[in-house]
Write a protein that holds these residues in place. Sequence first.
Motif, mmCIF file in Angstrom:
data_model
loop_
_atom_site.group_PDB
_atom_site.id
_atom_site.type_symbol
_atom_site.label_atom_id
_atom_site.label_comp_id
_atom_site.label_asym_id
_atom_site.label_seq_id
_atom_site.Cartn_x
_atom_site.Cartn_y
_atom_site.Cartn_z
ATOM 1 N N THR A 35 -23.769 -32.933 -7.201
ATOM 2 C CA THR A 35 -24.765 -33.914 -7.638
ATOM 3 C C THR A 35 -24.133 -35.288 -7.791
ATOM 4 O O THR A 35 -24.701 -36.309 -7.370
ATOM 5 N N VAL A 36 -22.950 -35.336 -8.373
ATOM 6 C CA VAL A 36 -22.246 -36.607 -8.566
ATOM 7 C C VAL A 36 -21.895 -37.234 -7.217
ATOM 8 O O VAL A 36 -22.077 -38.441 -7.005
ATOM 9 N N SER A 72 -21.664 -20.905 -8.771
ATOM 10 C CA SER A 72 -22.740 -21.750 -8.253
ATOM 11 C C SER A 72 -23.012 -22.916 -9.192
ATOM 12 O O SER A 72 -23.177 -24.059 -8.753
ATOM 13 N N HIS A 73 -23.062 -22.623 -10.480
ATOM 14 C CA HIS A 73 -23.311 -23.677 -11.469
ATOM 15 C C HIS A 73 -22.184 -24.704 -11.466
ATOM 16 O O HIS A 73 -22.422 -25.917 -11.520
ATOM 17 N N ASP A 74 -20.939 -24.230 -11.378
ATOM 18 C CA ASP A 74 -19.792 -25.143 -11.388
ATOM 19 C C ASP A 74 -19.775 -26.029 -10.147
ATOM 20 O O ASP A 74 -19.287 -27.167 -10.196
ATOM 21 N N ARG A 93 -22.534 -27.071 -8.473
ATOM 22 C CA ARG A 93 -23.683 -27.978 -8.427
ATOM 23 C C ARG A 93 -23.382 -29.322 -9.094
ATOM 24 O O ARG A 93 -23.832 -30.366 -8.613
ATOM 25 N N THR A 94 -22.670 -29.320 -10.204
ATOM 26 C CA THR A 94 -22.421 -30.559 -10.937
ATOM 27 C C THR A 94 -21.639 -31.579 -10.111
ATOM 28 O O THR A 94 -22.095 -32.725 -9.945
ATOM 29 N N PRO A 95 -20.476 -31.226 -9.537
ATOM 30 C CA PRO A 95 -19.772 -32.231 -8.716
ATOM 31 C C PRO A 95 -20.545 -32.622 -7.465
ATOM 32 O O PRO A 95 -20.470 -33.775 -7.023
ATOM 33 N N ALA A 124 -24.768 -27.787 -1.034
ATOM 34 C CA ALA A 124 -25.768 -27.427 -2.046
ATOM 35 C C ALA A 124 -26.622 -26.250 -1.569
ATOM 36 O O ALA A 124 -26.917 -25.332 -2.338
ATOM 37 N N GLU A 184 -25.027 -38.685 -5.655
ATOM 38 C CA GLU A 184 -25.500 -39.879 -6.359
ATOM 39 C C GLU A 184 -24.645 -41.098 -6.008
ATOM 40 O O GLU A 184 -25.175 -42.176 -5.712
#
Length: 223
Positions: free
Chosen positions: A44-45, A36-38, A40-42, A80, A48
Motif C-alpha cells: 500500500t505504501v 498476507s497481512h504483512d 499488504r501494508t508495504p 497485491a 501511494e
Amino acid sequence: MATEASRKQAGQRLLSDNRRAAESQESAYRFIDGISHDFRTPLTVIKEYAGIMRDGLVGKVSRAQREILEIIDDRADDLAIMVDNMADAGKQNAGLLSTWRRRVEVGDIFRQVVPSLARKAAIKKVGFDVAMDDDLPEVYCDPDAIGKVIVNLAISAVKSSLAKGSIEVRARRGHDPSEVTIGVTGNGSVVVEEHFEELCGEPDRDDGGYPDGSRDFGLGLSV
C-alpha cells in the motif's frame, strides 16, 4: 478376522490423524493469513508513494519517469493480487473460503475492475476492449469474488497475448433472459479442453505458455 479391540484402535488412530491434519491445515492458514497481512501494508505504501510521484505532487516528472512509475504501480498491483490469491488459496484449503452473495448490477462489478485491467493492458501494449449488453438484469452473486475471477482471467489473457494482441472482457445476456454470461477472450496461447481440469486444479509453478517467458504459480486460476 479383526477383533473388536483392533477395530477400535484403528478408528482411534484415524480420528487422531484427522485431528492432526485439521490442526496442521488451520496452522498453515493462520501462517498464510499473517504473511498476507504483512505484505499488504508495504505494498500500500509503495503504491501511494509511486502515485504521488507519478502525479507530480513532489516535483515535475518526465515522460520516461512517469512510465517507470506506472510500471512500479502495475507490479505492485500484481503482488497485491498474488497476496489475495495466496490468502484465498489458504482459506480454500482450510475450508474457510466463503462468499457473500447479493443482487448487484454487472456494470458495478466491471467499474471496479476495468480501470486497473485497462492500465495493465496499456503497459503491456495490448489492446483492451469491454463489451457489455444494454439493460442487463441484476445478478445474484458475490461481486468481490466475481471481480477476482474476471481480474485473474484477464491478467492471464494479457500475459499470454501475442504481439499487438488484444483482449476483450464481455457481459452478454444468457440463453435465459434472467442470466448473464461473463467472459474474457484474447489471442494468446490456446489451452485444449482436456487440460482445463489440470489448469484449474492444484496450483503449480509453470511458465503458463507466456510469450515473455514469465512464470506463474497458477494461484488465480486454482482459486
